[in-house]
Design an enzyme around this catalytic site. Structure first.
Site, PDB file in Angstrom:
ATOM      1  N   LYS A 252       0.979  -1.100  -0.136  1.00  0.00           N
ATOM      2  CA  LYS A 252       0.004  -0.013   0.025  1.00  0.00           C
ATOM      3  C   LYS A 252       1.032   0.965  -0.071  1.00  0.00           C
ATOM      4  O   LYS A 252       1.348   1.702   1.025  1.00  0.00           O
ATOM      5  CB  LYS A 252      -0.977  -0.010   1.085  1.00  0.00           C
ATOM      6  CG  LYS A 252      -1.879   1.293   1.441  1.00  0.00           C
ATOM      7  CD  LYS A 252      -2.739   1.197   2.377  1.00  0.00           C
ATOM      8  CE  LYS A 252      -3.981   2.035   2.386  1.00  0.00           C
ATOM      9  NZ  LYS A 252      -3.457   3.417   2.242  1.00  0.00           N
ATOM     10  N   GLU A 302      -0.787   4.817  -7.648  1.00  0.00           N
ATOM     11  CA  GLU A 302      -0.165   5.579  -6.674  1.00  0.00           C
ATOM     12  C   GLU A 302       0.794   6.198  -7.025  1.00  0.00           C
ATOM     13  O   GLU A 302       1.848   5.534  -7.594  1.00  0.00           O
ATOM     14  CB  GLU A 302      -0.045   4.804  -5.271  1.00  0.00           C
ATOM     15  CG  GLU A 302      -0.190   5.509  -4.024  1.00  0.00           C
ATOM     16  CD  GLU A 302      -1.418   6.019  -3.438  1.00  0.00           C
ATOM     17  OE1 GLU A 302      -2.569   5.482  -4.143  1.00  0.00           O
ATOM     18  OE2 GLU A 302      -1.505   6.712  -2.562  1.00  0.00           O
ATOM     19  N   PHE A 342      -2.023  -0.293 -10.147  1.00  0.00           N
ATOM     20  CA  PHE A 342      -2.456  -1.238  -9.373  1.00  0.00           C
ATOM     21  C   PHE A 342      -3.738  -1.837  -9.856  1.00  0.00           C
ATOM     22  O   PHE A 342      -4.158  -2.755  -9.289  1.00  0.00           O
ATOM     23  CB  PHE A 342      -2.569  -1.096  -7.777  1.00  0.00           C
ATOM     24  CG  PHE A 342      -3.191   0.330  -7.465  1.00  0.00           C
ATOM     25  CD1 PHE A 342      -4.661  -0.060  -7.464  1.00  0.00           C
ATOM     26  CD2 PHE A 342      -2.750   1.326  -7.106  1.00  0.00           C
ATOM     27  CE1 PHE A 342      -5.587   0.994  -7.339  1.00  0.00           C
ATOM     28  CE2 PHE A 342      -3.352   2.347  -6.596  1.00  0.00           C
ATOM     29  CZ  PHE A 342      -4.842   2.236  -6.814  1.00  0.00           C
ATOM     30  N   LYS A 425      -7.513  -3.047   3.691  1.00  0.00           N
ATOM     31  CA  LYS A 425      -6.304  -2.603   3.869  1.00  0.00           C
ATOM     32  C   LYS A 425      -6.014  -2.953   5.403  1.00  0.00           C
ATOM     33  O   LYS A 425      -6.519  -3.340   6.170  1.00  0.00           O
ATOM     34  CB  LYS A 425      -6.256  -1.212   3.736  1.00  0.00           C
ATOM     35  CG  LYS A 425      -7.421  -0.353   4.864  1.00  0.00           C
ATOM     36  CD  LYS A 425      -7.190   1.132   4.214  1.00  0.00           C
ATOM     37  CE  LYS A 425      -8.638   1.560   5.105  1.00  0.00           C
ATOM     38  NZ  LYS A 425      -8.977   2.948   4.511  1.00  0.00           N
TER      39      LYS A 425
END
Ligand code: AMP
Length: 584
Positions: A252, A302, A342, A425
């Site tokens: 992440k 990201e 992603f 998450k």
């Protein structure tokens, strides 16, 4: 269509707190709206002129609006301001002053929705010198023709204070009832909205072509898709259980989400809130252009700040320097970025949003050409909670926030606009901030690339374990070195170079070059974290994990006065970790 119909509906909507009643009034209004105006009426009821992603704001400051009200009513700005202090709402103040000017209404030309919309649009789009006066005149013109009630809503609209409390979902409900044949149409309408982010467009297609056409709604390049969001759980066991025993876990990354739309050479970037952020990131545009090997595509990535010298990820705060409208060329050089892709939602005519995640991932691997600055998010596929935990620690140590664990089941579609359990998450509950510097021993080095070709790109540093008289690695460091340091360090280390790992050094990493522990340097980091890689305090805080310094940086101080055995000890690192552990 007369604007008075809109104003009357607003008044009713405002007068109720019940969502069902609100929906009924909205249904009434939408039914009275002709097809060619339906999109405009939908935007207007939300205080807008276009879908958010177009970034058009009416945005008239209250001060300017007061000037327009003054022009339209003949009252002084001071009078208006002091009444505003009492009412707290310029819309209401305007309504009040207009009510007292009945004679003026003889010359009114009744306002149509078209006129109001067109004028507001002009107000929104006029820029440049002299535009303020022009905007004030346009607004005053509208107010002169408006009834007091209409004026109230026009003023609230232009100052961004309409706030009827109509959520997107209420508009969808109302559309389903008014034109979709009932509530059953609600789900297809919602999906159309989630993949287009444009309520006006959904309304228009529904009214002009019917529900069948809404069912055929497809993702399209240029229309941002409302992002899929993740739920959160706090242990790998729970996560695996929820995801059916197996998942794909990805780093992440701690940056800014970007939805990139590529159409040939044209690239558009949308933020998580669907603002168009293309102009802030010319470098990201270029990376998408070069590294996405499809003519048209929508991918999600990201965007992360990186150290220009080492390519390592930098903390999120550094990316915030890129949130600017000016001097972008300088910012690109000072705060370079990398993209970690992603997901892929569309490729060359193919809508992928309803495909399972592993299919999308396969397409992603086909169309992304990885390079130094564009990578597919690092991942593992696993059913083992221990492995998940190690991967999590590795992610943190490498500068990420944790993991996003994703379903690999057949129904793992892209849930546009929804927070669901297909993505979970895993972030930390605690972190240990580092406030003091430490003195660490150089035990190895890695060759540099790019700008650092020919010298060392990073050093392997260790703390001293007094009890065992060994050196245990605690970080790889590449940041904080000046050009001078980069020249000096190899010279300083050369006398201590050996052909293999020193027997007193404990390391799971294979350095390119090894040294006898001798040279000590001062380092500061952001945090001390658990690490599956580094050997410092291995197994003490947690079975199978050591401790590592996150975001380490050389302070510039060579501690040549210190012997290797005078370096910060493993016990001191453990103490620092424990004493600074805080809930996040
Ligand atoms: P949060 O903002 O805490 O709800 O976490 C979700 C955010 O994590 C997303 O909106 C993305 O910006 C970000 N993110 C980073 N890496 C990934 C990834 N590999 N997959 C999905 N989202 C990611």
């Amino acid at each position: 269509m007369m604007y008075s119909l809109v104003a009357e509906a607003y008044e009713k909507i405002e007068g109720t707190t019940k969502r069902l009643e609100m929906t009924d009034y909205l249904v009434d209004l939408l039914k009275k709206t002709p097809p060619d105006l339906i999109d405009k009426v939908v935007y207007l009821t939300q205080g807008k002129l276009y879908p958010d992603y177009m970034g058009v704001e009416i945005g008239i400051a209250e001060k300017l609006a007061i000037r327009a009200v003054s022009k339209a009513t003949g009252r002084s700005e001071k009078e208006i301001s002091s009444d505003l202090e009492v009412t707290g709402d310029l819309g209401e103040t305007t309504q009040k002053f207009l009510e007292k000017r009945l004679q003026a209404s003889l010359f009114r030309r009744p306002l149509t929705v078209q006129t109001v919309y067109r004028t507001l649009d002009k107000i929104a789009k006029t820029t440049g010198s002299g535009s303020m006066d022009y905007k004030i005149n346009l607004l005053a013109g509208l107010l002169v023709d408006a009834t007091p009630k209409e004026a109230k809503y026009i003023i609230r609209t232009v100052t961004g204070k309409l706030r009827l409390g109509i959520a997107d979902m209420t508009v969808l409900d109302a559309l389903a009832i008014a034109y979709g044949g009932g509530k059953e149409a609600r789900d297809v309408l919602e999906r159309a909205y989630n993949i287009s982010s444009d309520l006006g467009k959904v309304a228009k297609v529904l009214v002009t072509s019917g529900v069948e056409e809404i069912k055929r709604f497809k993702v399209s390049v240029g229309n941002p898709i409302r992002p899929m969001l993740a739920e959160r759980l706090s242990s790998p066991q729970e996560i695996l259980e929820k995801l059916g025993g197996k998942c794909i876990a990805e780093y992440k990354y701690d940056g800014e989400r970007m939805q990139a739309h590529k159409d040939g050479n044209k690239v558009m970037l949308f933020s998580r809130r669907l603002e168009n952020i293309t102009s802030q990131y010319p470098d990201a545009v270029q990376l998408i252009r070069e590294n996405v090997k499809a003519k048209t595509a929508i991918v999600e990535a990201e965007c992360v700040a990186v150290d220009p010298d080492t390519g390592e990820m930098r903390p999120f705060q550094e990316l915030m320097h890129r949130r600017r409208k000016h001097e972008i060329a300088e910012a690109i050089v000072e705060y370079p970025i990398s993209l970690f892709v992603f997901d892929v939602l569309y490729v060359d005519g193919r809508d992928l949003t309803l495909e399972p995640y592993l299919n999308r991932h396969k397409v992603l691997e086909e169309i992304i050409e990885e390079g130094d600055r564009v990578k597919i998010a690092t991942y593992i596929i696993t059913d083992d909670s221990e492995k998940l935990e190690r991967f999590f620690e590795e992610a943190i140590e490498n500068g990420c926030e944790g993991l996003v664990c994703k379903s690999v089941s057949e129904d793992s579609v892209y849930q546009a606009g929804a927070r669901g359990w297909l993505w979970i998450k895993y972030k930390r509950d605690y972190k240990s901030e580092m406030t003091d510097t430490v003195d660490l021993v150089v035990v190895g080095a890695f060759y540099g690339r790019g700008k650092r070709a020919g010298t060392y790109g990073a050093l392997l540093l260790a703390a001293y374990n007094k009890r065992e008289d060994t050196f245990e690695t605690v970080c790889k460091i590449g940041s904080g070195f000046t050009d001078e340091d980069l020249k000096k360090i190899p010279e300083l280390l050369e006398p201590h170079r050996i052909p293999h790992r020193h027997p007193r050094v404990k390391s799971t990493l294979e350095a390119d070059v090894w040294f006898t522990p001798r040279i000590v340097i001062e380092v500061i980091g952001a945090e001390i974290t658990l690490s599956p890689v580094h050997t410092c305090a291995m197994g003490i805080m947690r079975k199978g994990s050591g401790l590592a310094i996150r975001f380490p940086r050389f302070t510039g101080n060579y501690r040549l006065d210190k012997a290797a055995e005078d370096a910060t000890t493993v016990d001191e690192i453990i103490e620092m970790y424990k004493s600074q552990l805080k809930r996040v």
